[in-house]
Design an enzyme around this catalytic site. Structure first.
Site, PDB file in Angstrom:
ATOM      1  N   ASP A 159      50.135  50.074  69.473  1.00  0.00           N
ATOM      2  CA  ASP A 159      50.525  49.245  68.421  1.00  0.00           C
ATOM      3  C   ASP A 159      52.232  49.911  68.778  1.00  0.00           C
ATOM      4  OD1 ASP A 159      49.262  47.676  68.193  1.00  0.00           O
ATOM      5  OD2 ASP A 159      47.987  48.872  66.712  1.00  0.00           O
ATOM      6  N   GLY A 183      45.868  58.631  62.651  1.00  0.00           N
ATOM      7  CA  GLY A 183      46.217  57.470  61.588  1.00  0.00           C
ATOM      8  C   GLY A 183      46.874  56.342  63.185  1.00  0.00           C
TER       9      GLY A 183
HETATM   10  O1  RIB Z   1      45.156  49.183  67.087  1.00  0.00           O
HETATM   11  C1  RIB Z   1      44.383  50.275  66.381  1.00  0.00           C
HETATM   12  C2  RIB Z   1      44.493  49.150  64.869  1.00  0.00           C
HETATM   13  O2  RIB Z   1      43.812  48.180  66.023  1.00  0.00           O
HETATM   14  C3  RIB Z   1      43.765  49.643  64.317  1.00  0.00           C
HETATM   15  O3  RIB Z   1      45.157  49.941  63.298  1.00  0.00           O
HETATM   16  C4  RIB Z   1      43.190  48.977  63.945  1.00  0.00           C
HETATM   17  O4  RIB Z   1      43.046  48.233  62.159  1.00  0.00           O
HETATM   18  C5  RIB Z   1      42.302  47.601  64.171  1.00  0.00           C
HETATM   19  O5  RIB Z   1      43.443  46.733  64.288  1.00  0.00           O
END
Ligand code: RIB
Length: 307
Positions: A256, A291
């Site tokens: 992400d 996290g």
């Molecule tokens: O890519 C990581 C995310 O995948 C986490 O934060 C969790 O919520 C899932 O959506």
């Protein structure tokens, strides 16, 4: 400079640290449980904002304490959350995550309010005034038909569309309206018709995919960096990048971070190769702390690391 619109999921992450994740039918001891803001959509919005982009997030939470805390978390990073709706009937999405001693994670997502995203959320892209300088980012933790509708709308509005096909799915039917396709080494498999046996074979196959759909394809490979087939001015150019060697604590949200930073760079008009490189460094740095969002670096942290 364009803006970044992220339309996608937002979750309350429950992270359990353990020596190794349990196998089917097995119980293992964990060493800690922690609660973090998460969800692939909201993670990508935060990563883009920390890298200096103007970001709006389009999503849904439940009318519960987790939802309220996630909203204030978006505020803390300056993400515009005017387009986040509060569901009366569904709880905030939750992700149950195990992180093992090597920082590898396994995730189970319960969609909750994310599952109610639909046409009215997509219509807000137009209301928000999104246009040709802006970047739209989608993932697959909300209904697939909503993702398809959003990508079509973004394409119609002239936005640069980014699809992060996570969780994994064959999304080739969507790629005609995708400019940049980002996946990891497992998520690419259904999109190239099966497993690959080497980095060079993977690069060849994503170059074919990119040529067929006239989009850029980037495959992140964790500690091994990434490979990309960039579609620039009607031609494909391939890229093979390593990432810094760091001590991995938790890989949650590294993908992400990559996607969010890439979106921020594209919105800022950064050269495509440099954008991929910055995204790779940011993703790598995000694994050095626990996290998803808590570990995401700012632009100046990435630059300081490079210096
Ligand atoms: O890519 C990581 C995310 O995948 C986490 O934060 C969790 O919520 C899932 O959506």
């Amino acid at each position: 400079m364009g803006e970044v619109a992220v339309l996608g999921s937002i979750n309350h992450d429950v992270i359990v640290t353990c020596d190794r994740a349990p196998r089917a039918g097995e119980t293992v001891h964990g060493s800690a449980v922690s609660f973090y803001p998460g969800g692939k959509g909201s993670n990508q919005a935060i990563a883009a904002a920390r890298f200096g982009a103007d970001v709006s997030f389009f999503g849904r939470v439940g009318k519960d304490s987790a939802g309220l805390s996630l909203l204030s978390n978006l505020d803390d990073d300056g993400v515009n959350r005017r387009y986040v709706r509060i569901s009366d009937s569904l709880p905030t999405g939750t992700a149950l995550i195990t992180v093992d001693r090597e920082g590898n994670n396994s995730i189970v997502v319960v969609s909750g309010a994310n599952s109610s995203m639909g046409s009215s959320d997509v219509a807000e892209l137009t209301d928000a005034g999104c246009g040709p300088n802006d970047v739209l980012v989608c993932q697959l933790e909300i209904p697939r038909e909503t993702v398809a509708e959003a990508l079509n709308a973004g394409h119609e509005l002239g936005m640069t569309t980014i699809l992060n096909a996570a969780p994994a799915d064959d999304v080739r039917d969507l790629l005609a309206v995708v400019d940049v396709f980002v996946v990891n080494e497992r998520e690419i498999v259904p999109n190239i018709g099966g497993e690959f046996s080497s980095r060079s074979e993977l690069t060849e196959r994503i170059a074919e995919l990119s040529a067929a759909y006239q989009c850029s394809t980037i495959v992140t490979l964790g500690a091994e960096g990434c490979v990309a087939a960039l579609y620039i001015d009607g031609a494909i150019s391939t890229l093979d990048l390593e990432v810094p060697d760091v001590e991995v604590v938790d890989g949650t949200g590294a993908g992400d971070t990559f996607v969010g930073v890439l979106a921020a760079c594209i919105a800022a008009g950064t050269d495509p190769r440099e954008s991929v490189s910055l995204a790779g460094i940011a993703g790598s740095l995000s694994t050095t702390r626990k996290g998803a969002q808590d570990a995401m670096p700012t632009r100046s942290q990435v630059e300081a690391f490079m210096a």
